[in-house]
Design a protein around this motif. Structure first.
Motif, PDB file in Angstrom:
ATOM      1  N   HIS A 226      32.660 -24.946 -24.766  1.00 16.44           N
ATOM      2  CA  HIS A 226      33.464 -24.042 -23.920  1.00 16.44           C
ATOM      3  C   HIS A 226      34.838 -24.670 -23.626  1.00 16.44           C
ATOM      4  CE1 HIS A 226      30.181 -21.226 -23.298  1.00 16.44           C
ATOM      5  NE2 HIS A 226      29.405 -22.258 -23.074  1.00 16.44           N
TER       6      HIS A 226
ATOM      7  N   LEU B 132      26.275 -18.833 -14.187  1.00 18.14           N
ATOM      8  CA  LEU B 132      25.607 -19.570 -15.271  1.00 18.14           C
ATOM      9  C   LEU B 132      24.140 -19.812 -14.925  1.00 18.14           C
ATOM     10  CD1 LEU B 132      25.615 -21.111 -17.973  1.00 18.14           C
ATOM     11  CD2 LEU B 132      26.419 -23.129 -16.730  1.00 18.14           C
TER      12      LEU B 132
ATOM     13  N   ASP C 145      17.469 -21.028 -29.105  1.00 10.97           N
ATOM     14  CA  ASP C 145      16.631 -20.288 -28.155  1.00 10.97           C
ATOM     15  C   ASP C 145      17.416 -19.178 -27.455  1.00 10.97           C
ATOM     16  OD1 ASP C 145      17.993 -22.541 -27.030  1.00 10.97           O
ATOM     17  OD2 ASP C 145      16.753 -22.465 -25.231  1.00 10.97           O
TER      18      ASP C 145
ATOM     19  N   GLU D 232      32.873 -25.074 -18.155  1.00 12.61           N
ATOM     20  CA  GLU D 232      32.397 -23.690 -18.242  1.00 12.61           C
ATOM     21  C   GLU D 232      32.167 -23.179 -16.820  1.00 12.61           C
ATOM     22  OE1 GLU D 232      28.429 -23.354 -19.741  1.00 12.61           O
ATOM     23  OE2 GLU D 232      28.590 -21.216 -20.200  1.00 12.61           O
TER      24      GLU D 232
ATOM     25  N   ALA E 285      23.284 -29.653 -22.213  1.00  7.30           N
ATOM     26  CA  ALA E 285      23.458 -28.270 -21.745  1.00  7.30           C
ATOM     27  C   ALA E 285      22.646 -28.069 -20.475  1.00  7.30           C
ATOM     28  CB  ALA E 285      23.006 -27.288 -22.821  1.00  7.30           C
ATOM     29  N   GLY E 286      22.767 -26.857 -19.910  1.00  6.22           N
ATOM     30  CA  GLY E 286      22.089 -26.532 -18.651  1.00  6.22           C
ATOM     31  C   GLY E 286      23.128 -26.388 -17.548  1.00  6.22           C
TER      32      GLY E 286
ATOM     33  N   GLN F 257      12.218 -29.059 -24.470  1.00 10.50           N
ATOM     34  CA  GLN F 257      11.699 -27.828 -23.863  1.00 10.50           C
ATOM     35  C   GLN F 257      10.587 -27.183 -24.698  1.00 10.50           C
ATOM     36  OE1 GLN F 257      15.150 -25.898 -21.279  1.00 10.50           O
ATOM     37  NE2 GLN F 257      15.523 -25.513 -23.432  1.00 10.50           N
TER      38      GLN F 257
ATOM     39  N   HIS G 194      23.025 -21.301 -29.721  1.00 11.88           N
ATOM     40  CA  HIS G 194      21.740 -21.855 -29.266  1.00 11.88           C
ATOM     41  C   HIS G 194      20.589 -21.160 -29.983  1.00 11.88           C
ATOM     42  CE1 HIS G 194      23.194 -24.120 -25.613  1.00 11.88           C
ATOM     43  NE2 HIS G 194      24.245 -23.357 -25.851  1.00 11.88           N
TER      44      HIS G 194
ATOM     45  N   LEU H   4      21.030 -18.559 -17.206  1.00 10.00           N
ATOM     46  CA  LEU H   4      20.081 -19.498 -17.817  1.00 10.00           C
ATOM     47  C   LEU H   4      18.618 -19.143 -17.527  1.00 10.00           C
ATOM     48  CD1 LEU H   4      21.967 -22.896 -17.250  1.00 10.00           C
ATOM     49  CD2 LEU H   4      21.737 -21.601 -19.384  1.00 10.00           C
TER      50      LEU H   4
ATOM     51  N   HIS I  60      28.718 -29.683 -23.230  1.00  8.45           N
ATOM     52  CA  HIS I  60      29.064 -28.466 -22.489  1.00  8.45           C
ATOM     53  C   HIS I  60      29.878 -28.900 -21.268  1.00  8.45           C
ATOM     54  CE1 HIS I  60      25.869 -26.277 -24.642  1.00  8.45           C
ATOM     55  NE2 HIS I  60      26.344 -25.165 -24.123  1.00  8.45           N
TER      56      HIS I  60
ATOM     57  N   ASP J 239      27.571 -18.642 -28.727  1.00  7.83           N
ATOM     58  CA  ASP J 239      26.737 -19.194 -27.662  1.00  7.83           C
ATOM     59  C   ASP J 239      25.308 -18.663 -27.780  1.00  7.83           C
ATOM     60  OD1 ASP J 239      26.452 -21.052 -25.685  1.00  7.83           O
ATOM     61  OD2 ASP J 239      27.199 -19.793 -24.055  1.00  7.83           O
ATOM     62  N   ASN J 240      25.047 -17.452 -27.275  1.00  5.91           N
ATOM     63  CA  ASN J 240      23.676 -16.925 -27.282  1.00  5.91           C
ATOM     64  C   ASN J 240      23.694 -15.470 -27.749  1.00  5.91           C
ATOM     65  OD1 ASN J 240      22.255 -19.284 -26.032  1.00  5.91           O
ATOM     66  ND2 ASN J 240      23.849 -18.894 -24.504  1.00  5.91           N
TER      67      ASN J 240
ATOM     68  N   PHE K 105      16.328 -17.722 -20.263  1.00  3.85           N
ATOM     69  CA  PHE K 105      15.787 -18.566 -21.324  1.00  3.85           C
ATOM     70  C   PHE K 105      14.319 -18.936 -21.092  1.00  3.85           C
ATOM     71  CE2 PHE K 105      19.357 -19.686 -24.080  1.00  3.85           C
ATOM     72  CZ  PHE K 105      20.410 -19.193 -23.350  1.00  3.85           C
TER      73      PHE K 105
HETATM   74  O1  LIG Z   1      26.494 -21.608 -22.097  1.00  6.10           O
HETATM   75  C1  LIG Z   1      25.615 -22.402 -21.774  1.00  6.10           C
HETATM   76  N1  LIG Z   1      25.887 -23.371 -20.858  1.00  6.10           N
HETATM   77  C2  LIG Z   1      24.971 -24.297 -20.491  1.00  6.10           C
HETATM   78  N2  LIG Z   1      23.721 -24.300 -20.973  1.00  6.10           N
HETATM   79  C3  LIG Z   1      23.385 -23.345 -21.858  1.00  6.10           C
HETATM   80  C4  LIG Z   1      24.291 -22.367 -22.280  1.00  6.10           C
HETATM   81  N3  LIG Z   1      23.659 -21.555 -23.144  1.00  6.10           N
HETATM   82  C5  LIG Z   1      22.404 -22.009 -23.265  1.00  6.10           C
HETATM   83  N4  LIG Z   1      22.230 -23.078 -22.483  1.00  6.10           N
HETATM   84  C6  LIG Z   1      21.008 -23.869 -22.291  1.00  6.10           C
HETATM   85  C7  LIG Z   1      19.770 -22.995 -22.193  1.00  6.10           C
HETATM   86  C8  LIG Z   1      18.938 -23.394 -23.369  1.00  6.10           C
HETATM   87  O2  LIG Z   1      17.559 -23.374 -23.091  1.00  6.10           O
HETATM   88  C9  LIG Z   1      19.435 -24.784 -23.689  1.00  6.10           C
HETATM   89  C10 LIG Z   1      19.163 -25.313 -25.085  1.00  6.10           C
HETATM   90  O3  LIG Z   1      19.588 -24.450 -26.076  1.00  6.10           O
HETATM   91  O4  LIG Z   1      20.816 -24.701 -23.422  1.00  6.10           O
END
Ligand SMILES: O=c1[nH]cnc2c1ncn2[C@H]1C[C@H](O)[C@@H](CO)O1
Ligand SMILES: [Zn+2]
Length: 371
Positions: free
Chosen positions: A238, A70, A31, A217, A186-187, A117, A29, A74, A214, A306-307, A77
């Motif tokens: 995932h 999760l 962000d 997860e 996602a989210g 966003q 991601h 989140l 997604h 992922d992040n 972010f």
């Molecule tokens: O692992 C994740 N699962 C679901 N949503 C996620 C994950 N990592 C980041 N995000 C969300 C938060 C970010 O703001 C968005 C876009 O990259 O995606």
């Protein structure tokens, strides 16, 4: 392991060898991958108040994300998204993303983010996509100027709790020949099943476009089942809960349920993100992460970050940890990498060229060094 033909250099591998191995990243991601110093710079520029001083920010993100949920993961972010509301901020973050991934030995990356966003300060959806593409182009030009190889594409994400997926899917199609190669949702997963966005997925199918979802997860098999059988996802973000459909008897006999069998038979790629799963509670530890079993069973497993900010991670860290936990050597790392390249939303001839001209020669050179 059968089918892993590279002259085997057994694990565990050193971090240095893993860094120099060519790697492919499908789930990262934008962000979720800022440098802590950049978050601080951009926050000062736009007047956003951060929860920790500059030198403690990296630790703050990693500790806050290490929450076992999760939803709480989140929440972090809020701060990265808040500082990515201008074209110059988006361009800088995208450029640094390429620089950081290239320095980590990544040769191909699909980087996702949610344009919806980043329009709070008045930019249009088109303008935010253009700003990110500008950063990617600058980053790639810098890597190429030093003789490196780096190919990057955007995946446009729609937030599953919101209602803009059709618009974002149309944006992805409009940009498909200008650096965007697919779509994602996602989210928070629980309460927001993929079928909420069926119209967007059906539209993408009619447009011959690609998408990942997604799923599996923070929620289990029904989410994976909907993503594949209702929405027609090309890949699973995932997908780790597919293990709920696999039974291992006391004598070690393995029985796959119908969904797990389908996912394996159809070679549906699993974008696995080990450290992120440990933070959100989707896995208990790296050593117990289902990636070990799924790799043994020859699912189409890929390894991802992922992040990088929230998980304090990199492709090198993920793969080094897997090498330590499961004894993976160069043959297994090449297998993950070729799996990922085969599963990329890039045209077939371009995927093949990266496998034959960059990935295989890169691993062969490393094997020759240690052999
Ligand atoms: O692992 C994740 N699962 C679901 N949503 C996620 C994950 N990592 C980041 N995000 C969300 C938060 C970010 O703001 C968005 C876009 O990259 O995606
Ligand atoms: Zn993700």
């Amino acid at each position: 392991m059968a089918g892993m033909s590279l002259q085997s250099t057994p694990g565990p591998l050193s971090e240095d060898v893993v860094r120099r191995a060519p790697k492919v990243l499908l789930h990262d991601h934008l962000d979720g991958g800022l440098r802590p110093g950049t978050v601080a710079d951009l926050a000062a520029e736009c007047g956003h108040e951060l929860p920790a001083p500059r030198e403690e920010l990296g630790r703050w993100f990693a500790e806050s994300a290490d929450s076992g949920s999760l939803e709480r993961y989140l929440e972090t972010f809020t701060h990265t998204v808040a500082v990515m509301q201008s074209a110059s901020a988006l361009t800088r973050v995208a450029r640094e993303c390429v620089e950081d991934l290239a320095a980590d030995g990544v040769v191909y990356a699909e980087v996702r983010w949610a344009p919806e966003q980043h329009v709070e300060a008045g930019l249009s959806l088109d303008e935010v996509v253009a700003a990110v593409q500008q950063g990617f182009d600058e980053g790639v030009a810098a890597v190429e100027a030093t003789g490196g190889v780096f190919v990057v594409r955007q995946l446009l994400t729609a937030m599953r709790h919101a209602a803009r997926s059709q618009e974002i899917a149309e944006l992805a199609v409009a940009w498909r020949d200008r650096g965007v190669t697919g779509f994602d949702i996602a989210g928070a997963e629980a309460g927001y099943p993929p079928t909420r966005h069926l119209d967007a997925f059906e539209y993408l199918h009619r447009e011959n476009a690609h998408f990942t979802i997604h799923a599996g997860e923070a929620f289990g098999l029904p989410s994976i089942w909907e993503a594949i059988q209702w929405c027609g996802a090309d890949r699973l973000g995932h997908g780790v809960r597919i293990v709920d459909d696999i039974e291992v008897a006391d004598d070690g006999t393995v029985r796959l349920g119908r969904l797990a069998q389908y996912v394996r038979d159809k070679r549906i790629p699993l974008e696995m993100c080990p450290y992120s799963n440990v933070q959100t509670g989707a896995a208990t530890s790296i050593a117990e992460h289902p990636i070990g079993m799924l790799t043994d069973l020859r699912f189409r497993v890929t390894v991802n970050t992922d992040n990088r900010l929230m998980s304090g991670t990199s492709m090198t860290r993920e793969m080094t940890a897997l090498s330590e936990a499961f004894g993976y050597g160069l043959a297994e790392l090449q297998w993950f990498t070729v799996n990922a390249m085969k599963s990329a939303f890039l045209h077939f001839d371009e995927r093949l060229a990266l496998i034959d001209d960059v990935i295989k020669p890169g691993y062969a050179a490393l094997a020759a060094e240690s052999g």
